[in-house]
Enzyme design. Structure first.
Site, short mmCIF file in Angstrom:
data_model
loop_
_atom_site.label_atom_id
_atom_site.label_comp_id
_atom_site.label_asym_id
_atom_site.label_seq_id
_atom_site.Cartn_x
_atom_site.Cartn_y
_atom_site.Cartn_z
N ASP A 48 0.83 -1.21 0.00
CA ASP A 48 0.00 0.00 0.00
C ASP A 48 0.86 1.25 0.00
O ASP A 48 1.80 1.39 0.80
CB ASP A 48 -0.90 0.01 1.24
CG ASP A 48 -1.80 1.24 1.28
OD1 ASP A 48 -2.87 1.20 0.66
OD2 ASP A 48 -1.41 2.25 1.91
N TYR A 53 2.59 9.92 0.03
CA TYR A 53 3.62 9.25 0.83
C TYR A 53 5.02 9.43 0.24
O TYR A 53 6.02 9.24 0.93
CB TYR A 53 3.35 7.74 0.93
CG TYR A 53 2.06 7.33 1.58
CD1 TYR A 53 1.23 8.24 2.23
CD2 TYR A 53 1.67 5.99 1.55
CE1 TYR A 53 0.04 7.83 2.81
CE2 TYR A 53 0.48 5.58 2.14
CZ TYR A 53 -0.33 6.50 2.76
OH TYR A 53 -1.50 6.09 3.33
N LYS A 82 -3.00 5.90 -4.02
CA LYS A 82 -4.12 6.82 -3.79
C LYS A 82 -3.87 8.17 -4.45
O LYS A 82 -2.73 8.67 -4.46
CB LYS A 82 -4.33 7.02 -2.28
CG LYS A 82 -4.39 5.72 -1.50
CD LYS A 82 -4.44 5.95 0.00
CE LYS A 82 -4.11 4.69 0.76
NZ LYS A 82 -2.66 4.40 0.79
N HIS A 115 -8.05 9.49 -1.90
CA HIS A 115 -7.43 9.46 -0.57
C HIS A 115 -8.29 10.07 0.53
O HIS A 115 -8.27 9.63 1.68
CB HIS A 115 -6.08 10.18 -0.62
CG HIS A 115 -5.10 9.70 0.41
ND1 HIS A 115 -3.75 9.71 0.23
CD2 HIS A 115 -5.28 9.19 1.65
CE1 HIS A 115 -3.14 9.22 1.29
NE2 HIS A 115 -4.05 8.92 2.18
#
Length: 615
Positions: A48, A53, A82, A115
């Site tokens: 994931d 990120y 996302k 997200h």
């Protein structure tokens, strides 16, 4: 080893492994790449990530190397990423997806998620927009049709938001997954049951409560140290982490714990050789306390829940949030303090009070404590209070203001209002006087000059009274705001137009018709029960209260609904993810009947020259 991990069959027909590797906040060079390599070799197949990120490129490189070395095939992996909040506009969705594909160096994404439901202008989340996620979802569906992604879903969506997607016209693909925070302290049972019923899989992030993350308070309760969980672990010869992950698997959702430590990665995988008893499952579920660690990231400096609320720029140059918390008639001990604390944590920044409400001291004490705890800054709040009717004499205005400042324990008031145009000799309103509010206004202007207040305004004034202030000799500061009763049964269209034309903002009190207030007749018409409003609510999967508040925001005025109920406070905030159609706006406006619930409080003074209401 990968065969040990059970999968969930998504409604898209693809299988998602129930244990995955989370990669949030892995920013040291090669850290996430090494973790992915170690995890895949141990048997992990679900990885994931997300654009925000910043781990997509490193994951892509690691996966490509593993494939080249023959240690894995692309089709054996389940890659989730996302789309971030600045890409919700329909024409931005595909470019965002292609950006992630390029970063991952892959031909397709297994599961692509929105997200967060709130869109923003930029990735730093400095300004929210009104883009509806239903429009975003339509663009997401096209990604499936183009073969760029295999499944689509959402993250951080609640039940009502999922239901809106499910009921949208022309829905082609249901959300395959909703990724949300789930821990022993945040069970999300209602959301899980809803999702299961509607064929939507769930993934739980931060299953251990996100220990070590900068957004988690140091004194936040730690599931890994919970004595009940520790004791259950001893029973099965498992760690607390293994118990928590097993608990999630048995509840039917996927879990994606984040770790870069090979030993912990292996330990997290070692949960498929035992099963928690029904009794232990119930014991774990009983630990639920609704504690959301990721809630802290909605404070200033991270996901800004408060930024969901649009503001009105007043003629004084200051911004007033369009949704506030009303505090009238909250007189039980700690009731208003608890409400203010909850409201601020949810994202409210506009707090409305008055000297007459007797809530200033408790509001001040609560805010002072929250500032001390670092949960909010004074400059991040918009505090409104009002001068009562016995302080209209010019020489009484400043002492009244200082009294409120002392009660609130603050250095300044954001917006200070004359509560009512008629002056009285005493606070009990037994004898009206002839003090002209124009003289009161001149004294109010001096409060701004002295820095005691930032903006000044009025409350319960009509258009003629506002016009008198605007035309007074030597006017220095126009009223920044007029707070009046507005509901679907009292639309105040003429007053709103006058105020807008003259640069005066409006705030509405009692938008729901003040149900439960002692001065409201039991047989008074109830906007919350109006059939038209109820039906409009069904159309958007919103409550009548949410429809009324949304109607107000779209008409351009601020609202200060009063509630001390945490769930209603949250529901009142959840009005910025939809927009009423022009037809629905007109239908609600047509309900206007000039019905004023606040009338009985002042009707006996109808012959006074400054009486503001209809006679």
């Amino acid at each position: 080893m990968a065969e040990k991990v059970p999968s969930i069959r998504l409604n898209s027909g693809y299988d998602m492994p129930m244990l995955g590797l989370g990669t949030y906040n892995s920013f040291k060079p090669n850290e996430v790449g090494d973790a992915v390599k170690a995890a895949v070799q141990m048997g992990y197949r679900h990885v994931d990530t997300a654009l925000i990120y910043k781990t997509e490129p490193e994951i892509g490189v690691a996966v490509k190397e593993l494939i080249k070395e023959g240690k894995i095939k692309r089709e054996e992996l389940f890659i989730v990423t996302k789309m971030w909040v600045h890409c919700h506009e329909p024409d931005q969705v595909e470019p965002a997806c292609r950006q992630s594909l390029e970063a991952l160096d892959m031909d397709y994404i297994d599961l692509y998620l929105i997200h967060f439901p709130v869109p923003f202008v930029d990735r730093e989340r400095t300004k929210p927009t009104m883009t509806d996620y239903l429009d975003t979802w339509k663009a997401m569906e096209k990604l499936v049709d183009k073969g760029l992604v295999r499944s689509i879903g959402v993250s951080n969506f609640n039940k009502q938001q999922l239901e809106r997607i499910l009921k949208m016209d022309g829905l082609k693909y249901k959300p395959a997954n909703n990724q949300v925070e789930i821990t022993p302290y945040l069970a999300e049972d209602e959301l899980l049951q809803f999702s299961l019923k509607n064929g939507i899989s769930t993934t739980g992030y931060a299953p251990f409560g996100a220990p070590g993350q900068n957004y988690v308070s140091k004194d936040a309760p730690k599931p890994l140290e919970n004595p009940t969980i520790v004791e259950i672990g001893r029973k099965y010869n498992k760690s607390s982490a293994q118990v928590i992950l097993r608990y999630g698997i048995q509840r039917g959702y996927a879990v994606i714990p984040k770790s870069t430590n090979p030993a912990r990665l292996a330990q997290n995988m070692d949960i498929f050789d035992y099963k928690l008893s029904e009794e232990d499952m119930k014991t774990m579920l009983a630990l639920d306390r609704g504690l959301r660690n990721n809630f802290q990231t909605f404070k200033e400096g991270s996901f800004k829940m408060a930024d969901k609320v649009p503001s009105i720029r007043m003629n004084s140059g200051y911004d007033m949030p369009m949704l506030g918390l009303g505090t009238f008639n909250s007189f039980r001990s700690n009731e208003v303090g608890d409400a203010v604390k909850t409201a601020i944590q949810i994202g409210y920044r506009h707090i409305d009070t008055a000297w007459m409400y007797q809530t200033e001291p408790e509001i001040g004490a609560t805010i002072k404590k929250m500032i001390k705890e670092g949960k909010v800054k004074r400059e991040g709040l918009f505090i409104v209070t009002k001068m009562w009717v016995h302080c209209h004499e010019p020489d009484q205005v400043e002492p009244a203001c200082r009294m409120s400042l002392e009660a609130l324990d603050m250095d300044y008031i954001d917006l200070y209002l004359i509560h009512f145009p008629i002056a009285f000799a005493d606070e009990g309103m037994s004898m009206p006087t002839k003090t002209d509010y124009l003289d009161t206004w001149r004294a109010m202007e001096k409060l701004v000059d002295k820095g005691l207040v930032r903006s000044i305004g009025v409350s319960n004034f009509n258009a003629q009274q506002l016009d008198r202030i605007l035309k007074m000799d030597g006017l220095k500061y126009k009223p920044a705001n007029n707070q009046v009763e507005i509901s679907p049964y009292l639309a105040q269209e003429e007053l709103l137009r006058f105020s807008l034309k003259n640069g005066i903002s409006t705030t509405a009190f009692a938008p729901f018709g003040a149900p439960g207030q002692s001065y409201v007749s039991e047989d008074a018409p109830k906007p919350l029960e109006n059939r038209t409003i109820v039906e409009i609510g069904r159309k958007y999967n919103k409550s009548s209260a949410q429809v009324i508040l949304r109607w107000g925001v779209q008409r351009g005025f601020a609202l200060v609904p009063k509630s001390t109920n945490p769930s209603r406070l949250a529901q009142n905030m959840d009005i910025f993810d939809f927009k009423l159609s022009e037809e629905d706006m007109k239908a609600i406006l047509a309900l206007d009947r000039g019905y004023r619930v606040n009338l009985p409080n002042f009707i006996e003074w109808k012959d006074h020259p400054f009486y503001p209401y209809e006679k």
